[in-house]
Design a protein around this motif. Structure first.
Motif, mmCIF file in Angstrom:
data_model
loop_
_atom_site.group_PDB
_atom_site.id
_atom_site.type_symbol
_atom_site.label_atom_id
_atom_site.label_comp_id
_atom_site.label_asym_id
_atom_site.label_seq_id
_atom_site.Cartn_x
_atom_site.Cartn_y
_atom_site.Cartn_z
ATOM 1 N N LYS A 75 0.803 -1.230 0.000
ATOM 2 C CA LYS A 75 0.000 0.000 0.000
ATOM 3 C C LYS A 75 0.832 1.275 0.000
ATOM 4 N N ASP A 76 2.140 1.195 -0.160
ATOM 5 C CA ASP A 76 2.932 2.429 -0.241
ATOM 6 C C ASP A 76 3.838 2.645 0.957
ATOM 7 N N LEU A 77 4.499 1.604 1.403
ATOM 8 C CA LEU A 77 5.456 1.731 2.492
ATOM 9 C C LEU A 77 6.629 2.574 2.020
ATOM 10 N N LYS A 78 6.938 3.612 2.747
ATOM 11 C CA LYS A 78 7.979 4.546 2.321
ATOM 12 C C LYS A 78 9.396 4.025 2.553
ATOM 13 N N ASP A 79 9.632 3.446 3.708
ATOM 14 C CA ASP A 79 10.979 2.988 4.047
ATOM 15 C C ASP A 79 11.025 1.466 4.028
ATOM 16 N N VAL A 80 11.615 0.928 2.978
ATOM 17 C CA VAL A 80 11.708 -0.510 2.810
ATOM 18 C C VAL A 80 13.135 -0.933 3.117
ATOM 19 N N ARG A 81 13.282 -1.883 4.009
ATOM 20 C CA ARG A 81 14.617 -2.427 4.287
ATOM 21 C C ARG A 81 14.975 -3.364 3.146
ATOM 22 N N PHE A 82 16.146 -3.183 2.604
ATOM 23 C CA PHE A 82 16.569 -4.008 1.469
ATOM 24 C C PHE A 82 16.596 -5.481 1.838
ATOM 25 N N SER A 83 17.106 -5.796 3.018
ATOM 26 C CA SER A 83 17.202 -7.205 3.421
ATOM 27 C C SER A 83 15.820 -7.851 3.509
ATOM 28 N N THR A 84 14.833 -7.114 3.995
ATOM 29 C CA THR A 84 13.473 -7.648 4.085
ATOM 30 C C THR A 84 12.864 -7.786 2.699
ATOM 31 N N LEU A 85 13.053 -6.795 1.861
ATOM 32 C CA LEU A 85 12.553 -6.866 0.491
ATOM 33 C C LEU A 85 13.169 -8.058 -0.232
ATOM 34 N N TYR A 86 14.454 -8.259 -0.040
ATOM 35 C CA TYR A 86 15.151 -9.376 -0.675
ATOM 36 C C TYR A 86 14.557 -10.712 -0.220
ATOM 37 N N ARG A 87 14.308 -10.856 1.073
ATOM 38 C CA ARG A 87 13.708 -12.097 1.603
ATOM 39 C C ARG A 87 12.296 -12.310 1.055
ATOM 40 N N ILE A 88 11.522 -11.236 0.966
ATOM 41 C CA ILE A 88 10.157 -11.351 0.440
ATOM 42 C C ILE A 88 10.193 -11.883 -0.987
ATOM 43 N N ILE A 89 11.102 -11.348 -1.780
ATOM 44 C CA ILE A 89 11.174 -11.747 -3.187
ATOM 45 C C ILE A 89 11.777 -13.133 -3.359
ATOM 46 N N THR A 90 12.861 -13.407 -2.662
ATOM 47 C CA THR A 90 13.539 -14.690 -2.878
ATOM 48 C C THR A 90 12.914 -15.835 -2.094
ATOM 49 N N GLN A 91 12.725 -15.663 -0.807
ATOM 50 C CA GLN A 91 12.188 -16.737 0.022
ATOM 51 C C GLN A 91 10.660 -16.813 -0.048
ATOM 52 N N GLY A 92 10.029 -15.647 -0.014
ATOM 53 C CA GLY A 92 8.570 -15.630 -0.010
ATOM 54 C C GLY A 92 7.948 -15.940 -1.355
ATOM 55 N N LEU A 93 8.480 -15.301 -2.395
ATOM 56 C CA LEU A 93 7.912 -15.462 -3.738
ATOM 57 C C LEU A 93 8.700 -16.440 -4.606
ATOM 58 N N GLY A 94 9.880 -16.824 -4.154
ATOM 59 C CA GLY A 94 10.714 -17.711 -4.959
ATOM 60 C C GLY A 94 11.223 -17.037 -6.218
ATOM 61 N N GLY A 95 11.386 -15.729 -6.126
ATOM 62 C CA GLY A 95 11.808 -14.951 -7.290
ATOM 63 C C GLY A 95 13.248 -14.500 -7.202
ATOM 64 N N HIS A 96 13.608 -13.642 -8.120
ATOM 65 C CA HIS A 96 14.958 -13.081 -8.208
ATOM 66 C C HIS A 96 14.830 -11.573 -8.293
ATOM 67 N N LEU A 97 15.618 -10.869 -7.519
ATOM 68 C CA LEU A 97 15.587 -9.416 -7.502
ATOM 69 C C LEU A 97 16.650 -8.861 -8.433
ATOM 70 N N ASP A 98 16.222 -8.095 -9.423
ATOM 71 C CA ASP A 98 17.152 -7.403 -10.319
ATOM 72 C C ASP A 98 17.159 -5.935 -9.944
ATOM 73 N N ILE A 99 18.323 -5.342 -9.880
ATOM 74 C CA ILE A 99 18.456 -3.927 -9.545
ATOM 75 C C ILE A 99 19.256 -3.236 -10.631
ATOM 76 N N SER A 100 18.819 -2.065 -11.006
ATOM 77 C CA SER A 100 19.585 -1.282 -11.974
ATOM 78 C C SER A 100 19.596 0.169 -11.528
ATOM 79 N N ILE A 101 20.565 0.882 -12.039
ATOM 80 C CA ILE A 101 20.678 2.314 -11.754
ATOM 81 C C ILE A 101 20.683 3.043 -13.095
ATOM 82 N N ARG A 102 19.800 4.020 -13.210
ATOM 83 C CA ARG A 102 19.773 4.855 -14.425
ATOM 84 C C ARG A 102 20.221 6.249 -14.041
ATOM 85 N N LEU A 103 21.143 6.787 -14.777
ATOM 86 C CA LEU A 103 21.647 8.139 -14.503
ATOM 87 C C LEU A 103 21.178 9.088 -15.577
#
Length: 103
Positions: A75-103
Protein backbone atom coordinates in the motif's frame (compact mmCIF):
# COMPACT_ATOMS: atom_id res chain seq x y z
CA UNK A 1 -16.36 14.12 -36.77
CA UNK A 2 -16.63 14.39 -32.98
CA UNK A 3 -14.04 11.64 -32.60
CA UNK A 4 -11.52 13.59 -34.68
CA UNK A 5 -12.13 16.67 -32.60
CA UNK A 6 -11.63 14.76 -29.34
CA UNK A 7 -8.37 13.21 -30.55
CA UNK A 8 -6.91 16.67 -31.08
CA UNK A 9 -7.53 17.44 -27.39
CA UNK A 10 -5.66 14.37 -26.13
CA UNK A 11 -2.35 14.88 -24.39
CA UNK A 12 0.42 12.40 -23.69
CA UNK A 13 0.98 11.11 -20.17
CA UNK A 14 4.27 13.02 -20.02
CA UNK A 15 2.54 16.25 -21.00
CA UNK A 16 -0.22 15.64 -18.46
CA UNK A 17 2.34 15.07 -15.69
CA UNK A 18 4.27 18.18 -16.78
CA UNK A 19 1.07 20.24 -16.64
CA UNK A 20 -0.30 18.82 -13.38
CA UNK A 21 2.83 18.08 -11.35
CA UNK A 22 5.66 20.04 -12.92
CA UNK A 23 8.50 19.58 -15.35
CA UNK A 24 11.40 17.21 -14.76
CA UNK A 25 13.92 18.70 -12.37
CA UNK A 26 11.37 20.55 -10.23
CA UNK A 27 10.96 19.61 -6.58
CA UNK A 28 7.33 18.64 -7.11
CA UNK A 29 8.15 16.36 -10.04
CA UNK A 30 11.01 14.65 -8.20
CA UNK A 31 8.74 14.00 -5.20
CA UNK A 32 6.04 12.63 -7.52
CA UNK A 33 8.49 10.32 -9.32
CA UNK A 34 9.93 8.99 -6.04
CA UNK A 35 6.43 8.27 -4.70
CA UNK A 36 5.49 6.64 -7.99
CA UNK A 37 8.45 4.25 -7.76
CA UNK A 38 7.41 3.23 -4.24
CA UNK A 39 3.82 2.73 -5.42
CA UNK A 40 5.03 0.67 -8.37
CA UNK A 41 7.09 -1.59 -6.10
CA UNK A 42 4.02 -2.28 -3.97
CA UNK A 43 1.93 -3.15 -7.01
CA UNK A 44 4.64 -5.48 -8.35
CA UNK A 45 4.87 -7.31 -5.00
CA UNK A 46 1.08 -7.60 -4.78
CA UNK A 47 0.76 -8.95 -8.33
CA UNK A 48 3.53 -11.49 -7.77
CA UNK A 49 1.96 -12.62 -4.50
CA UNK A 50 -1.42 -13.10 -6.16
CA UNK A 51 0.14 -14.96 -9.10
CA UNK A 52 1.66 -17.36 -6.57
CA UNK A 53 -1.76 -17.76 -4.93
CA UNK A 54 -0.48 -16.52 -1.57
CA UNK A 55 -2.22 -14.45 1.05
CA UNK A 56 -0.32 -11.60 2.70
CA UNK A 57 -0.06 -13.75 5.82
CA UNK A 58 1.40 -16.71 3.90
CA UNK A 59 3.94 -14.50 2.13
CA UNK A 60 4.92 -12.92 5.43
CA UNK A 61 5.46 -16.31 7.02
CA UNK A 62 7.62 -17.52 4.13
CA UNK A 63 9.68 -14.32 4.20
CA UNK A 64 10.09 -14.15 7.96
CA UNK A 65 8.14 -10.95 8.46
CA UNK A 66 4.57 -10.11 9.43
CA UNK A 67 1.34 -9.56 7.52
CA UNK A 68 1.26 -5.91 8.56
CA UNK A 69 4.60 -5.27 6.81
CA UNK A 70 3.42 -6.97 3.61
CA UNK A 71 0.21 -4.95 3.70
CA UNK A 72 2.10 -1.69 4.18
CA UNK A 73 4.56 -2.60 1.43
CA UNK A 74 1.72 -3.24 -1.00
CA UNK A 75 0.00 0.00 0.00
CA UNK A 76 2.93 2.43 -0.24
CA UNK A 77 5.46 1.73 2.49
CA UNK A 78 7.98 4.55 2.32
CA UNK A 79 10.98 2.99 4.05
CA UNK A 80 11.71 -0.51 2.81
CA UNK A 81 14.62 -2.43 4.29
CA UNK A 82 16.57 -4.01 1.47
CA UNK A 83 17.20 -7.21 3.42
CA UNK A 84 13.47 -7.65 4.09
CA UNK A 85 12.55 -6.87 0.49
CA UNK A 86 15.15 -9.38 -0.68
CA UNK A 87 13.71 -12.10 1.60
CA UNK A 88 10.16 -11.35 0.44
CA UNK A 89 11.17 -11.75 -3.19
CA UNK A 90 13.54 -14.69 -2.88
CA UNK A 91 12.19 -16.74 0.02
CA UNK A 92 8.57 -15.63 -0.01
CA UNK A 93 7.91 -15.46 -3.74
CA UNK A 94 10.71 -17.71 -4.96
CA UNK A 95 11.81 -14.95 -7.29
CA UNK A 96 14.96 -13.08 -8.21
CA UNK A 97 15.59 -9.42 -7.50
CA UNK A 98 17.15 -7.40 -10.32
CA UNK A 99 18.46 -3.93 -9.55
CA UNK A 100 19.59 -1.28 -11.97
CA UNK A 101 20.68 2.31 -11.75
CA UNK A 102 19.77 4.86 -14.42
CA UNK A 103 21.65 8.14 -14.50
Amino acid sequence: MNIMKKEKNLTSLDQFINDEIGKKGTTEREKFEKEYEVFKLGVIIQQARKEKGLTQEQLAELAGTNKSYISKLEKDLKDVRFSTLYRIITQGLGGHLDISIRL
